[in-house]
Each structure stands twice: as structure tokens, then as C-alpha cells.
Write a protein that holds these residues in place. Structure first.
Motif, PDB file in Angstrom:
ATOM      1  N   ALA A 187      34.889  31.357 -12.911  1.00 44.14           N
ATOM      2  CA  ALA A 187      34.346  31.703 -11.588  1.00 44.14           C
ATOM      3  C   ALA A 187      32.997  31.020 -11.372  1.00 44.14           C
ATOM      4  CB  ALA A 187      34.210  33.219 -11.459  1.00 44.14           C
ATOM      5  N   GLN A 188      32.171  31.005 -12.399  1.00 39.19           N
ATOM      6  CA  GLN A 188      30.874  30.344 -12.305  1.00 39.19           C
ATOM      7  C   GLN A 188      31.060  28.841 -12.109  1.00 39.19           C
ATOM      8  OE1 GLN A 188      28.340  30.943 -15.687  1.00 39.19           O
ATOM      9  NE2 GLN A 188      26.627  29.851 -14.776  1.00 39.19           N
ATOM     10  N   TRP A 189      31.978  28.235 -12.864  1.00 41.38           N
ATOM     11  CA  TRP A 189      32.233  26.802 -12.734  1.00 41.38           C
ATOM     12  C   TRP A 189      32.693  26.450 -11.321  1.00 41.38           C
ATOM     13  CZ3 TRP A 189      37.160  24.358 -12.211  1.00 41.38           C
ATOM     14  CH2 TRP A 189      37.110  22.963 -12.250  1.00 41.38           C
ATOM     15  N   VAL A 190      33.606  27.236 -10.754  1.00 39.43           N
ATOM     16  CA  VAL A 190      34.098  26.975  -9.400  1.00 39.43           C
ATOM     17  C   VAL A 190      32.942  26.992  -8.394  1.00 39.43           C
ATOM     18  CG1 VAL A 190      35.436  28.019  -7.511  1.00 39.43           C
ATOM     19  CG2 VAL A 190      36.487  27.690  -9.744  1.00 39.43           C
ATOM     20  N   GLY A 191      31.993  27.921  -8.596  1.00 34.35           N
ATOM     21  CA  GLY A 191      30.853  27.993  -7.693  1.00 34.35           C
ATOM     22  C   GLY A 191      29.831  26.897  -7.892  1.00 34.35           C
ATOM     23  N   ASP A 192      29.736  26.372  -9.104  1.00 37.32           N
ATOM     24  CA  ASP A 192      28.693  25.405  -9.442  1.00 37.32           C
ATOM     25  C   ASP A 192      29.132  23.952  -9.381  1.00 37.32           C
ATOM     26  OD1 ASP A 192      27.032  27.558  -9.976  1.00 37.32           O
ATOM     27  OD2 ASP A 192      27.185  27.378 -12.158  1.00 37.32           O
ATOM     28  N   SER A 193      30.421  23.680  -9.433  1.00 38.48           N
ATOM     29  CA  SER A 193      30.901  22.311  -9.584  1.00 38.48           C
ATOM     30  C   SER A 193      31.967  21.987  -8.550  1.00 38.48           C
ATOM     31  CB  SER A 193      31.493  22.124 -10.993  1.00 38.48           C
ATOM     32  OG  SER A 193      32.063  20.846 -11.125  1.00 38.48           O
ATOM     33  N   GLU A 194      32.032  20.732  -8.197  1.00 37.35           N
ATOM     34  CA  GLU A 194      33.081  20.233  -7.292  1.00 37.35           C
ATOM     35  C   GLU A 194      34.175  19.483  -8.051  1.00 37.35           C
ATOM     36  OE1 GLU A 194      33.274  20.802  -3.947  1.00 37.35           O
ATOM     37  OE2 GLU A 194      31.551  22.111  -4.228  1.00 37.35           O
ATOM     38  N   ARG A 195      34.059  19.394  -9.370  1.00 37.41           N
ATOM     39  CA  ARG A 195      35.034  18.653 -10.170  1.00 37.41           C
ATOM     40  C   ARG A 195      36.434  19.228  -9.989  1.00 37.41           C
ATOM     41  NH1 ARG A 195      33.424  13.707 -11.873  1.00 37.41           N
ATOM     42  NH2 ARG A 195      31.327  13.808 -12.703  1.00 37.41           N
ATOM     43  N   GLN A 196      37.438  18.369 -10.113  1.00 34.52           N
ATOM     44  CA  GLN A 196      38.827  18.769  -9.904  1.00 34.52           C
ATOM     45  C   GLN A 196      39.542  19.176 -11.181  1.00 34.52           C
ATOM     46  OE1 GLN A 196      40.130  19.278  -6.745  1.00 34.52           O
ATOM     47  NE2 GLN A 196      37.934  19.061  -6.410  1.00 34.52           N
ATOM     48  N   THR A 197      38.900  18.970 -12.339  1.00 40.04           N
ATOM     49  CA  THR A 197      39.422  19.419 -13.625  1.00 40.04           C
ATOM     50  C   THR A 197      38.274  20.052 -14.400  1.00 40.04           C
ATOM     51  OG1 THR A 197      38.997  17.262 -14.655  1.00 40.04           O
ATOM     52  CG2 THR A 197      41.226  17.641 -13.759  1.00 40.04           C
ATOM     53  N   ILE A 198      38.603  20.918 -15.370  1.00 35.88           N
ATOM     54  CA  ILE A 198      37.535  21.594 -16.112  1.00 35.88           C
ATOM     55  C   ILE A 198      36.812  20.649 -17.066  1.00 35.88           C
ATOM     56  CG2 ILE A 198      38.596  23.868 -15.920  1.00 35.88           C
ATOM     57  CD1 ILE A 198      39.261  23.615 -18.979  1.00 35.88           C
ATOM     58  N   GLY A 199      37.490  19.564 -17.469  1.00 32.77           N
ATOM     59  CA  GLY A 199      36.892  18.619 -18.405  1.00 32.77           C
ATOM     60  C   GLY A 199      37.090  17.192 -17.960  1.00 32.77           C
ATOM     61  N   ASP A 200      36.366  16.314 -18.612  1.00 36.03           N
ATOM     62  CA  ASP A 200      36.459  14.889 -18.336  1.00 36.03           C
ATOM     63  C   ASP A 200      37.775  14.364 -18.902  1.00 36.03           C
ATOM     64  OD1 ASP A 200      36.084  12.227 -17.858  1.00 36.03           O
ATOM     65  OD2 ASP A 200      34.298  12.038 -19.113  1.00 36.03           O
ATOM     66  N   VAL A 201      38.686  14.017 -18.023  1.00 39.09           N
ATOM     67  CA  VAL A 201      40.016  13.596 -18.429  1.00 39.09           C
ATOM     68  C   VAL A 201      39.985  12.232 -19.110  1.00 39.09           C
ATOM     69  CG1 VAL A 201      42.315  13.018 -17.579  1.00 39.09           C
ATOM     70  CG2 VAL A 201      41.110  14.996 -16.651  1.00 39.09           C
ATOM     71  N   GLY A 202      39.143  11.327 -18.635  1.00 43.40           N
ATOM     72  CA  GLY A 202      39.102   9.981 -19.218  1.00 43.40           C
ATOM     73  C   GLY A 202      40.481   9.352 -19.168  1.00 43.40           C
ATOM     74  N   SER A 203      40.915   8.758 -20.248  1.00 41.16           N
ATOM     75  CA  SER A 203      42.227   8.110 -20.271  1.00 41.16           C
ATOM     76  C   SER A 203      43.344   9.063 -20.684  1.00 41.16           C
ATOM     77  CB  SER A 203      42.199   6.903 -21.215  1.00 41.16           C
ATOM     78  OG  SER A 203      41.921   7.340 -22.531  1.00 41.16           O
ATOM     79  N   PHE A 204      42.984  10.287 -21.154  1.00 45.63           N
ATOM     80  CA  PHE A 204      43.998  11.254 -21.578  1.00 45.63           C
ATOM     81  C   PHE A 204      43.456  12.664 -21.383  1.00 45.63           C
ATOM     82  CE2 PHE A 204      45.927  13.861 -25.032  1.00 45.63           C
ATOM     83  CZ  PHE A 204      47.220  13.872 -24.539  1.00 45.63           C
ATOM     84  N   GLY A 205      44.112  13.434 -20.525  1.00 45.97           N
ATOM     85  CA  GLY A 205      43.627  14.775 -20.208  1.00 45.97           C
ATOM     86  C   GLY A 205      44.145  15.861 -21.110  1.00 45.97           C
ATOM     87  N   GLY A 206      45.177  15.579 -21.894  1.00 45.48           N
ATOM     88  CA  GLY A 206      45.808  16.619 -22.689  1.00 45.48           C
ATOM     89  C   GLY A 206      45.077  16.904 -23.985  1.00 45.48           C
ATOM     90  N   LYS A 207      43.784  17.125 -23.895  1.00 48.91           N
ATOM     91  CA  LYS A 207      43.008  17.421 -25.099  1.00 48.91           C
ATOM     92  C   LYS A 207      42.356  18.793 -24.965  1.00 48.91           C
ATOM     93  CE  LYS A 207      39.622  14.351 -23.080  1.00 48.91           C
ATOM     94  NZ  LYS A 207      39.529  12.940 -22.916  1.00 48.91           N
ATOM     95  N   PRO A 208      42.336  19.559 -26.044  1.00 47.89           N
ATOM     96  CA  PRO A 208      41.694  20.878 -25.993  1.00 47.89           C
ATOM     97  C   PRO A 208      40.239  20.751 -25.541  1.00 47.89           C
ATOM     98  CG  PRO A 208      42.901  20.625 -28.044  1.00 47.89           C
ATOM     99  CD  PRO A 208      42.887  19.279 -27.368  1.00 47.89           C
TER     100      PRO A 208
END
Length: 134
Positions: free
Chosen positions: A30-51
């Protein structure tokens, strides 16, 4: 309260952040949604399927959300949690992954049987059969 390594890196939840319950997960997202405009929780880079984000529960058990977990999926989770009276009131389950291996390691919430688009939660090891998580 976030257990360790809270905060953001360039609008993403800091990789390696650990929360100690699904209630803390709800608060962090909830805090992240309010603070950030990013479309994913983490930096996907070349592969998003990382913990990316670790969620601990019941006696040291855990699951994680991958970097490519989508903002829309986070918003759906927050809505479901609010309607249920909190994330700890949701039915958390482990189901078979739809990937190549069909491993029983995908973490879902709520009482619907369909998968949650953009929600990439997984246990660190596959289970022998689908069932409740919490």
C-alpha cells in the motif's frame, strides 16, 4: 513494520526486503502504491522472474514475490485484502504453476480458483500437492 531492508531504489521496492507477515506485506505494498509510479515492484531488467520481496509466515516458512509482479496485481491484492478485512483474512493457497513444469509452488490468495494475472508469488521449493499456505 518491515522486518529488514525496507525502502525503495529508484521507485522499486528494495530487492531483498523482508516482511514478517501478510499483514506487513499489505502495508508495504500500500505504501509503495502511494509512493511510486513504477509498474512492477522490482527492476525487471532483462529477466523479471527473480525473487524480489520475501514474505515470512508461521515458524520460518516463506514465499516471495518476483520483481515482475505488476502494479495492477498489487492493486487487486490491496482491494481483496480491504474487502476481506485484511490480508490475514484472505485464503492463501499454493497451486500448480501453469509453466512448463507444473510445479506446485505458485502462491495465490482469495477464494477464486482462477490465477491472478500479474501476481508472481512462489514458494522456494515445490510442494507435493496443492493446499492451504497459511
Amino acid at each position: 513494520m518491515v522486518a529488514s531492508t525496507s525502502g525503495y531504489d529508484d521507485g522499486y521496492i528494495r530487492r531483498g526486503t523482508v516482511v514478517s507477515s501478510v499483514t506487513e506485506l499489505e502495508g508495504l505494498l500500500a505504501q509503495w502504491v502511494g509512493d511510486s509510479e513504477r509498474q512492477t515492484i522490482g527492476d525487471v531488467g532483462s529477466f523479471g522472474g527473480k525473487p524480489w520481496l520475501k514474505i515470512e509466515y508461521q515458524g520460518g516458512q516463506c514465499f516471495h514475490l518476483n520483481a515482475d509482479t505488476k502494479r495492477a496485481a498489487v492493486l487487486s491484492f490491496l482491494k481483496a485484502a480491504a474487502e476481506a478485512g485484511g490480508a490475514d483474512s484472505l485464503a492463501w493457497r499454493v497451486v500448480a504453476n501453469r509453466g512448463r513444469t507444473q510445479q506446485v509452488n505458485k502462491v495465490v490468495y482469495g477464494d477464486q480458483e482462477d490465477r491472478l494475472k500479474g501476481w508472481y508469488g512462489y514458494t522456494p521449493t515445490a510442494l507435493s500437492a496443492p493446499g492451504p499456505l497459511l
